[in-house]
Design a protein around this motif. Structure first.
Motif, PDB file in Angstrom:
ATOM      1  N   CYS A 165      17.744   7.560  -5.358  1.00  0.00           N
ATOM      2  CA  CYS A 165      16.625   8.060  -4.562  1.00  0.00           C
ATOM      3  C   CYS A 165      16.199   6.963  -3.602  1.00  0.00           C
ATOM      4  O   CYS A 165      15.765   5.892  -4.037  1.00  0.00           O
ATOM      5  CB  CYS A 165      15.453   8.452  -5.470  1.00  0.00           C
ATOM      6  SG  CYS A 165      13.996   8.993  -4.563  1.00  0.00           S
ATOM      7  N   GLY A 166      16.337   7.214  -2.301  1.00  0.00           N
ATOM      8  CA  GLY A 166      15.937   6.232  -1.305  1.00  0.00           C
ATOM      9  C   GLY A 166      14.478   6.408  -0.926  1.00  0.00           C
ATOM     10  O   GLY A 166      13.614   6.667  -1.771  1.00  0.00           O
ATOM     11  N   ASP A 167      14.191   6.329   0.361  1.00  0.00           N
ATOM     12  CA  ASP A 167      12.818   6.456   0.837  1.00  0.00           C
ATOM     13  C   ASP A 167      12.545   7.818   1.469  1.00  0.00           C
ATOM     14  O   ASP A 167      11.555   7.984   2.183  1.00  0.00           O
ATOM     15  CB  ASP A 167      12.512   5.350   1.853  1.00  0.00           C
ATOM     16  CG  ASP A 167      12.435   3.989   1.185  1.00  0.00           C
ATOM     17  OD1 ASP A 167      11.715   3.880   0.176  1.00  0.00           O
ATOM     18  OD2 ASP A 167      13.095   3.048   1.649  1.00  0.00           O
ATOM     19  N   PHE A 168      13.411   8.782   1.211  1.00  0.00           N
ATOM     20  CA  PHE A 168      13.214  10.145   1.671  1.00  0.00           C
ATOM     21  C   PHE A 168      12.457  10.895   0.583  1.00  0.00           C
ATOM     22  O   PHE A 168      13.012  11.260  -0.448  1.00  0.00           O
ATOM     23  CB  PHE A 168      14.563  10.796   1.951  1.00  0.00           C
ATOM     24  CG  PHE A 168      14.484  12.181   2.545  1.00  0.00           C
ATOM     25  CD1 PHE A 168      13.386  12.609   3.263  1.00  0.00           C
ATOM     26  CD2 PHE A 168      15.552  13.066   2.388  1.00  0.00           C
ATOM     27  CE1 PHE A 168      13.325  13.871   3.813  1.00  0.00           C
ATOM     28  CE2 PHE A 168      15.518  14.336   2.941  1.00  0.00           C
ATOM     29  CZ  PHE A 168      14.396  14.739   3.647  1.00  0.00           C
ATOM     30  N   ARG A 169      11.149  11.088   0.807  1.00  0.00           N
ATOM     31  CA  ARG A 169      10.310  11.732  -0.211  1.00  0.00           C
ATOM     32  C   ARG A 169       9.067  12.322   0.449  1.00  0.00           C
ATOM     33  O   ARG A 169       8.734  11.969   1.585  1.00  0.00           O
ATOM     34  CB  ARG A 169       9.886  10.731  -1.283  1.00  0.00           C
ATOM     35  CG  ARG A 169       8.914   9.685  -0.786  1.00  0.00           C
ATOM     36  CD  ARG A 169       8.490   8.730  -1.867  1.00  0.00           C
ATOM     37  NE  ARG A 169       9.510   7.763  -2.152  1.00  0.00           N
ATOM     38  CZ  ARG A 169       9.688   6.633  -1.454  1.00  0.00           C
ATOM     39  NH1 ARG A 169       8.909   6.368  -0.423  1.00  0.00           N
ATOM     40  NH2 ARG A 169      10.618   5.791  -1.775  1.00  0.00           N
ATOM     41  N   LEU A 170       8.412  13.195  -0.272  1.00  0.00           N
ATOM     42  CA  LEU A 170       7.121  13.729   0.163  1.00  0.00           C
ATOM     43  C   LEU A 170       6.028  13.193  -0.752  1.00  0.00           C
ATOM     44  O   LEU A 170       6.201  13.170  -1.979  1.00  0.00           O
ATOM     45  CB  LEU A 170       7.124  15.259   0.141  1.00  0.00           C
ATOM     46  CG  LEU A 170       5.813  15.949   0.547  1.00  0.00           C
ATOM     47  CD1 LEU A 170       6.100  17.245   1.296  1.00  0.00           C
ATOM     48  CD2 LEU A 170       4.936  16.258  -0.692  1.00  0.00           C
ATOM     49  N   LEU A 171       4.913  12.781  -0.157  1.00  0.00           N
ATOM     50  CA  LEU A 171       3.751  12.327  -0.904  1.00  0.00           C
ATOM     51  C   LEU A 171       2.526  13.127  -0.465  1.00  0.00           C
ATOM     52  O   LEU A 171       2.285  13.279   0.740  1.00  0.00           O
ATOM     53  CB  LEU A 171       3.495  10.836  -0.666  1.00  0.00           C
ATOM     54  CG  LEU A 171       4.602   9.863  -1.096  1.00  0.00           C
ATOM     55  CD1 LEU A 171       4.241   8.448  -0.673  1.00  0.00           C
ATOM     56  CD2 LEU A 171       4.823   9.930  -2.595  1.00  0.00           C
ATOM     57  N   SER A 172       1.765  13.621  -1.407  1.00  0.00           N
ATOM     58  CA  SER A 172       0.523  14.322  -1.082  1.00  0.00           C
ATOM     59  C   SER A 172      -0.544  13.320  -0.642  1.00  0.00           C
ATOM     60  O   SER A 172      -0.378  12.105  -0.801  1.00  0.00           O
ATOM     61  CB  SER A 172       0.027  15.089  -2.306  1.00  0.00           C
ATOM     62  OG  SER A 172      -0.411  14.174  -3.308  1.00  0.00           O
ATOM     63  N   ARG A 173      -1.632  13.831  -0.099  1.00  0.00           N
ATOM     64  CA  ARG A 173      -2.730  12.930   0.282  1.00  0.00           C
ATOM     65  C   ARG A 173      -3.235  12.179  -0.946  1.00  0.00           C
ATOM     66  O   ARG A 173      -3.563  10.988  -0.860  1.00  0.00           O
ATOM     67  CB  ARG A 173      -3.870  13.704   0.922  1.00  0.00           C
ATOM     68  CG  ARG A 173      -5.047  12.793   1.282  1.00  0.00           C
ATOM     69  CD  ARG A 173      -6.243  13.558   1.808  1.00  0.00           C
ATOM     70  NE  ARG A 173      -6.010  14.096   3.130  1.00  0.00           N
ATOM     71  CZ  ARG A 173      -6.971  14.637   3.885  1.00  0.00           C
ATOM     72  NH1 ARG A 173      -8.199  14.701   3.435  1.00  0.00           N
ATOM     73  NH2 ARG A 173      -6.694  15.117   5.084  1.00  0.00           N
ATOM     74  N   LYS A 174      -3.297  12.868  -2.083  1.00  0.00           N
ATOM     75  CA  LYS A 174      -3.739  12.206  -3.312  1.00  0.00           C
ATOM     76  C   LYS A 174      -2.809  11.055  -3.660  1.00  0.00           C
ATOM     77  O   LYS A 174      -3.261   9.960  -4.025  1.00  0.00           O
ATOM     78  CB  LYS A 174      -3.783  13.218  -4.460  1.00  0.00           C
ATOM     79  CG  LYS A 174      -4.224  12.615  -5.786  1.00  0.00           C
ATOM     80  CD  LYS A 174      -4.272  13.663  -6.885  1.00  0.00           C
ATOM     81  CE  LYS A 174      -4.710  13.051  -8.203  1.00  0.00           C
ATOM     82  NZ  LYS A 174      -4.750  14.059  -9.301  1.00  0.00           N
ATOM     83  N   ALA A 175      -1.504  11.279  -3.547  1.00  0.00           N
ATOM     84  CA  ALA A 175      -0.539  10.217  -3.843  1.00  0.00           C
ATOM     85  C   ALA A 175      -0.691   9.055  -2.865  1.00  0.00           C
ATOM     86  O   ALA A 175      -0.592   7.883  -3.252  1.00  0.00           O
ATOM     87  CB  ALA A 175       0.887  10.773  -3.790  1.00  0.00           C
ATOM     88  N   LEU A 176      -0.932   9.365  -1.596  1.00  0.00           N
ATOM     89  CA  LEU A 176      -1.112   8.315  -0.591  1.00  0.00           C
ATOM     90  C   LEU A 176      -2.361   7.488  -0.885  1.00  0.00           C
ATOM     91  O   LEU A 176      -2.348   6.258  -0.739  1.00  0.00           O
ATOM     92  CB  LEU A 176      -1.206   8.932   0.801  1.00  0.00           C
ATOM     93  CG  LEU A 176       0.070   9.587   1.332  1.00  0.00           C
ATOM     94  CD1 LEU A 176      -0.227  10.341   2.624  1.00  0.00           C
ATOM     95  CD2 LEU A 176       1.161   8.550   1.557  1.00  0.00           C
ATOM     96  N   GLU A 177      -3.440   8.149  -1.297  1.00  0.00           N
ATOM     97  CA  GLU A 177      -4.663   7.422  -1.624  1.00  0.00           C
ATOM     98  C   GLU A 177      -4.436   6.535  -2.844  1.00  0.00           C
ATOM     99  O   GLU A 177      -4.925   5.399  -2.900  1.00  0.00           O
ATOM    100  CB  GLU A 177      -5.823   8.395  -1.876  1.00  0.00           C
ATOM    101  CG  GLU A 177      -6.289   9.135  -0.633  1.00  0.00           C
ATOM    102  CD  GLU A 177      -6.931   8.221   0.393  1.00  0.00           C
ATOM    103  OE1 GLU A 177      -7.256   7.054   0.053  1.00  0.00           O
ATOM    104  OE2 GLU A 177      -7.116   8.659   1.545  1.00  0.00           O
ATOM    105  N   GLU A 178      -3.709   7.046  -3.837  1.00  0.00           N
ATOM    106  CA  GLU A 178      -3.394   6.236  -5.021  1.00  0.00           C
ATOM    107  C   GLU A 178      -2.516   5.050  -4.628  1.00  0.00           C
ATOM    108  O   GLU A 178      -2.703   3.924  -5.110  1.00  0.00           O
ATOM    109  CB  GLU A 178      -2.685   7.095  -6.070  1.00  0.00           C
ATOM    110  CG  GLU A 178      -3.533   8.190  -6.683  1.00  0.00           C
ATOM    111  CD  GLU A 178      -4.544   7.647  -7.677  1.00  0.00           C
ATOM    112  OE1 GLU A 178      -4.380   6.486  -8.121  1.00  0.00           O
ATOM    113  OE2 GLU A 178      -5.506   8.374  -7.992  1.00  0.00           O
ATOM    114  N   LEU A 179      -1.558   5.289  -3.732  1.00  0.00           N
ATOM    115  CA  LEU A 179      -0.657   4.218  -3.292  1.00  0.00           C
ATOM    116  C   LEU A 179      -1.422   3.133  -2.541  1.00  0.00           C
ATOM    117  O   LEU A 179      -1.060   1.955  -2.603  1.00  0.00           O
ATOM    118  CB  LEU A 179       0.437   4.801  -2.405  1.00  0.00           C
ATOM    119  CG  LEU A 179       1.521   3.827  -1.916  1.00  0.00           C
ATOM    120  CD1 LEU A 179       2.297   3.235  -3.086  1.00  0.00           C
ATOM    121  CD2 LEU A 179       2.474   4.542  -0.961  1.00  0.00           C
ATOM    122  N   SER A 180      -2.493   3.502  -1.840  1.00  0.00           N
ATOM    123  CA  SER A 180      -3.277   2.524  -1.082  1.00  0.00           C
ATOM    124  C   SER A 180      -3.963   1.512  -1.995  1.00  0.00           C
ATOM    125  O   SER A 180      -4.415   0.463  -1.525  1.00  0.00           O
ATOM    126  CB  SER A 180      -4.319   3.234  -0.216  1.00  0.00           C
ATOM    127  OG  SER A 180      -5.341   3.814  -1.005  1.00  0.00           O
TER     128      SER A 180
END
Length: 327
Positions: A165-180
């Motif tokens: 699995c490379g960097d081709f993925r989908l992230l929800s807004r919730k996932a993006l906020e958690e990643l921040s």
């Protein structure tokens, strides 16, 4: 949380991709127009190119795309910060404007036609949708072999991430906020995303040859990414050196005692010489591994910005300059 008609942003990090930016924008424009027509995403959806300090005409190509295409935006970083940081910069910049974001390489080896299926998985309640490669067409045997070895070694060391699995993925807004909330200086996103612990699914696809240009991932960059991945996700190499040292020390002590007891002429010098070389090599290896982790600690505590944005262009052609925008 499911969204009926989500706003989708596609984030595309670019480094010296002058030859492919225009074609990629055309393909994604056609895709977004069709998805809007089918009611899969909203008309506020966008594609965002992130120029990672390119030395060719990549930014000029991005400007042309943004001026002629209502879907395209561009972000120019002040200097080259690496693919992972450039991708992180793009994701952080769009996280408050979208319901979900897809990360995609500019060369389109990762098939964009998979994006509608990723959006359907997101609407079904998945905050993360991984795109996993079934094959690597267009790549040499060396790169395929090192990639295969890379994911297997990480799995062996306990890294919790989908293989291939490379960097081709989908992230929800919730996932993006958690990643921040992850403030690592050199983030290895493929390993950090599973740590979010959010609902996820996997889609499989056939990796395609590049549309144009050459891969920017040299052997040196691939090795650097591997070191970054290992030191980011696990302390296993430190434990390995510890057990290797223990495994070498105990037999060496036993052997030395045996040599002292038998006192056979000539054997002691040879064995001692070989043991010194083995011990010295193991010592240097241990110092090197500890040094890698020390460098990573230094990078984290130094508090330097991971990226700085030089300028941004929106579909209207309006420029936004901010010399101090950083993260």
């Amino acid at each position: 949380m499911s969204v009926s008609v989500p706003c989708l942003f596609i984030v595309i990090p670019c480094y010296n991709e002058e030859a492919v930016v225009g074609g990629t924008a055309d393909v994604l424009t056609e895709l977004l127009e069709e998805m809007v027509k089918q009611g899969q995403v909203s008309a506020d959806s966008r594609m965002v190119f992130v120029d990672d300090g390119s030395k060719d005409g990549t930014w000029e190509e991005i400007l042309r795309c943004a001026k002629k295409c209502p879907w395209a935006e561009g972000i120019a970083l002040q200097r080259n910060v690496g693919q992972q940081n450039a991708l992180y910069a793009g994701l952080m910049e769009v996280r408050k404007r979208c319901d979900a974001a897809v990360s995609l390489d500019a060369d389109l080896q990762d098939d964009p036609s998979l994006i509608p299926a990723m959006v359907r998985q997101f609407c079904a309640g998945n905050d993360v949708v991984y795109a996993v490669r079934k094959s690597r067409r267009g790549e040499g045997a060396g790169k395929r072999g090192t990639a295969w070895l890379f994911y297997r070694i990480l799995g062996w060391m306990g890294a919790d991430m989908p293989r291939d699995c490379g960097d081709f993925r989908l992230l929800s807004r919730k996932a993006l906020e958690e990643l921040s909330c992850f403030h690592e200086h050199n983030p290895f996103l493929r390993g950090l995303i599973p740590l979010l612990g959010l609902p996820s699914s996997i889609l499989y696809f056939e990796r395609r040859p590049r549309r144009a240009g050459k891969s920017k991932y040299s052997l040196g960059k691939m090795l650097a990414l591997a070191v970054q991945a290992v030191t980011s996700l696990t302390a296993w190499p430190v434990y390995l050196v510890f057990w290797l040292g223990t495994g070498l020390a105990l037999p060496s002590v036993a052997w030395l005692v045996w040599l002292l007891l038998i006192r056979q002429e000539g054997i002691g010098e040879k064995v001692l010489f070989a043991s010194l070389w083995a011990a010295a090599g193991l010592l240097l290896l241990g110092i090197g591994i500890i040094g890698l982790y020390s460098v990573r600690i230094w990078q984290e505590v130094s508090g330097r910005p991971r990226y700085r944005i030089r300028e941004r262009i929106f579909p209207s052609g309006y420029f936004w300059h901010e010399k101090t925008k950083r993260n």
